[in-house]
Scaffold this motif. Structure first.
Motif, PDB file in Angstrom:
ATOM      1  N   MET A 210      67.724 -16.874  65.648  1.00 37.89           N
ATOM      2  CA  MET A 210      66.671 -17.339  66.565  1.00 37.89           C
ATOM      3  C   MET A 210      66.919 -16.780  67.968  1.00 37.89           C
ATOM      4  SD  MET A 210      63.883 -19.094  66.833  1.00 37.89           S
ATOM      5  CE  MET A 210      63.835 -20.162  65.393  1.00 37.89           C
ATOM      6  N   ILE A 211      65.876 -16.289  68.608  1.00 33.24           N
ATOM      7  CA  ILE A 211      65.985 -15.791  69.974  1.00 33.24           C
ATOM      8  C   ILE A 211      65.728 -16.943  70.931  1.00 33.24           C
ATOM      9  CG2 ILE A 211      65.070 -14.126  71.645  1.00 33.24           C
ATOM     10  CD1 ILE A 211      64.136 -12.442  69.252  1.00 33.24           C
ATOM     11  N   SER A 212      66.769 -17.368  71.657  1.00 33.04           N
ATOM     12  CA  SER A 212      66.658 -18.522  72.539  1.00 33.04           C
ATOM     13  C   SER A 212      65.953 -18.186  73.845  1.00 33.04           C
ATOM     14  CB  SER A 212      68.047 -19.089  72.842  1.00 33.04           C
ATOM     15  OG  SER A 212      67.945 -20.205  73.683  1.00 33.04           O
ATOM     16  N   TYR A 213      66.263 -17.014  74.411  1.00 33.89           N
ATOM     17  CA  TYR A 213      65.596 -16.593  75.637  1.00 33.89           C
ATOM     18  C   TYR A 213      65.673 -15.079  75.769  1.00 33.89           C
ATOM     19  CZ  TYR A 213      70.261 -16.105  77.749  1.00 33.89           C
ATOM     20  OH  TYR A 213      71.554 -15.737  78.021  1.00 33.89           O
ATOM     21  N   ILE A 214      64.807 -14.547  76.633  1.00 28.32           N
ATOM     22  CA  ILE A 214      64.813 -13.116  76.933  1.00 28.32           C
ATOM     23  C   ILE A 214      64.847 -12.944  78.446  1.00 28.32           C
ATOM     24  CG2 ILE A 214      63.392 -11.020  76.928  1.00 28.32           C
ATOM     25  CD1 ILE A 214      62.539 -11.713  74.104  1.00 28.32           C
ATOM     26  N   LYS A 215      65.773 -12.107  78.903  1.00 29.32           N
ATOM     27  CA  LYS A 215      65.931 -11.858  80.330  1.00 29.32           C
ATOM     28  C   LYS A 215      65.738 -10.368  80.585  1.00 29.32           C
ATOM     29  CE  LYS A 215      69.203 -12.728  84.107  1.00 29.32           C
ATOM     30  NZ  LYS A 215      70.561 -13.247  84.421  1.00 29.32           N
ATOM     31  N   GLY A 216      64.889 -10.031  81.541  1.00 29.36           N
ATOM     32  CA  GLY A 216      64.659  -8.625  81.826  1.00 29.36           C
ATOM     33  C   GLY A 216      63.625  -8.429  82.912  1.00 29.36           C
ATOM     34  N   ILE A 217      63.119  -7.214  83.021  1.00 29.17           N
ATOM     35  CA  ILE A 217      62.151  -6.849  84.049  1.00 29.17           C
ATOM     36  C   ILE A 217      60.729  -6.928  83.492  1.00 29.17           C
ATOM     37  CG2 ILE A 217      61.412  -5.035  85.651  1.00 29.17           C
ATOM     38  CD1 ILE A 217      64.167  -6.168  86.263  1.00 29.17           C
ATOM     39  N   ILE A 218      59.845  -7.530  84.253  1.00 31.28           N
ATOM     40  CA  ILE A 218      58.444  -7.600  83.840  1.00 31.28           C
ATOM     41  C   ILE A 218      57.819  -6.208  83.973  1.00 31.28           C
ATOM     42  CG2 ILE A 218      56.161  -8.565  84.336  1.00 31.28           C
ATOM     43  CD1 ILE A 218      57.538 -11.060  85.371  1.00 31.28           C
ATOM     44  N   GLU A 219      57.366  -5.669  82.857  1.00 29.33           N
ATOM     45  CA  GLU A 219      56.756  -4.345  82.835  1.00 29.33           C
ATOM     46  C   GLU A 219      55.230  -4.415  82.887  1.00 29.33           C
ATOM     47  OE1 GLU A 219      58.119  -1.247  82.929  1.00 29.33           O
ATOM     48  OE2 GLU A 219      60.013  -2.289  83.328  1.00 29.33           O
ATOM     49  N   ASP A 220      54.684  -5.502  82.369  1.00 26.41           N
ATOM     50  CA  ASP A 220      53.225  -5.614  82.347  1.00 26.41           C
ATOM     51  C   ASP A 220      52.831  -7.075  82.177  1.00 26.41           C
ATOM     52  OD1 ASP A 220      50.564  -4.815  82.375  1.00 26.41           O
ATOM     53  OD2 ASP A 220      50.502  -4.417  80.222  1.00 26.41           O
TER      54      ASP A 220
END
Length: 199
Positions: free
Chosen positions: A1-11
């Motif tokens: 299960m993917i609990s969260y995603i952290k990164g740069i907003i691309e769109d």
């Protein structure tokens, strides 16, 4: 299960945000309107809590800014006949406070304003979520309040107003309008809320 995603907003577009992680993978994440409005601009970093919905033909990620938001979404999709699209429709129509108010007040009309949610499904949502949704300080006062005693005091005052013949939603709206409510005892808060309701 993917609990969260952290990164740069691309769109960002209607109901959807693309986040590129440090590994160079861009994730399409579906979000409700309120979350979309609160997101930072394209190019900035974000952390979204996620729920992965797996079906026979698809895998869809849904994103949320708080645990409470994700928990509410999961409660909604657990209601027979709602599903992820229906849950997002409800959360696009009512914010968390409004949804909780509607559930506590048996307000079928407000919930059934959500696209694709009829009165029968709205009634199911109320029955299923009545014992699952609770008020938080943030929902009551528009800011994060971690003191459980404050939330309990508000609940006691609201229950007392209900006993006097007011609806749950009327009671909570009055409590929110009381200046300094967070510092009051339940009896004092009850008197102040009554003054508000009586103008």
């Amino acid at each position: 299960m993917i609990s969260y995603i952290k990164g740069i907003i691309e769109d960002k577009e209607d109901g959807l945000v693309v986040v590129e992680t440090s590994s160079g993978i861009g994730f399409e994440i579906r979000v409700n309107n309120d979350t979309l409005l609160k997101l930072p601009p394209v190019g900035e970093e974000i952390k979204l809590l996620t729920h992965l919905q797996i079906t026979e033909n698809d895998r869809v990620l849904y994103g949320f800014l708080s645990k409470l938001e994700r928990e509410t979404f999961r409660h909604l999709i657990g209601v027979n006949g709602v599903g992820p699209k229906g849950a997002l429709a409800v959360m696009n129509t009512l914010n968390l406070t409004e949804l909780t108010d509607a559930v506590m007040a048996n307000d079928v009309k407000s919930i059934s304003k959500s696209p694709g949610i009829g009165s029968k499904t709205a009634q199911k949502i109320i029955i299923e979520l009545k014992d699952k949704l609770t008020y938080t300080g943030e929902m009551l006062f528009g800011e994060t309040v971690f003191d459980e005693q404050v939330v309990d005091t508000v609940a006691e005052a609201a229950e007392a107003l209900e006993a006097l013949g007011f609806s749950r939603s009327e009671a909570l709206k009055a409590v929110r309008k009381v200046n300094g409510a967070q510092q009051m005892e339940s009896g004092e808060l009850l008197k102040a809320a009554l003054k508000v309701m009586r103008g």
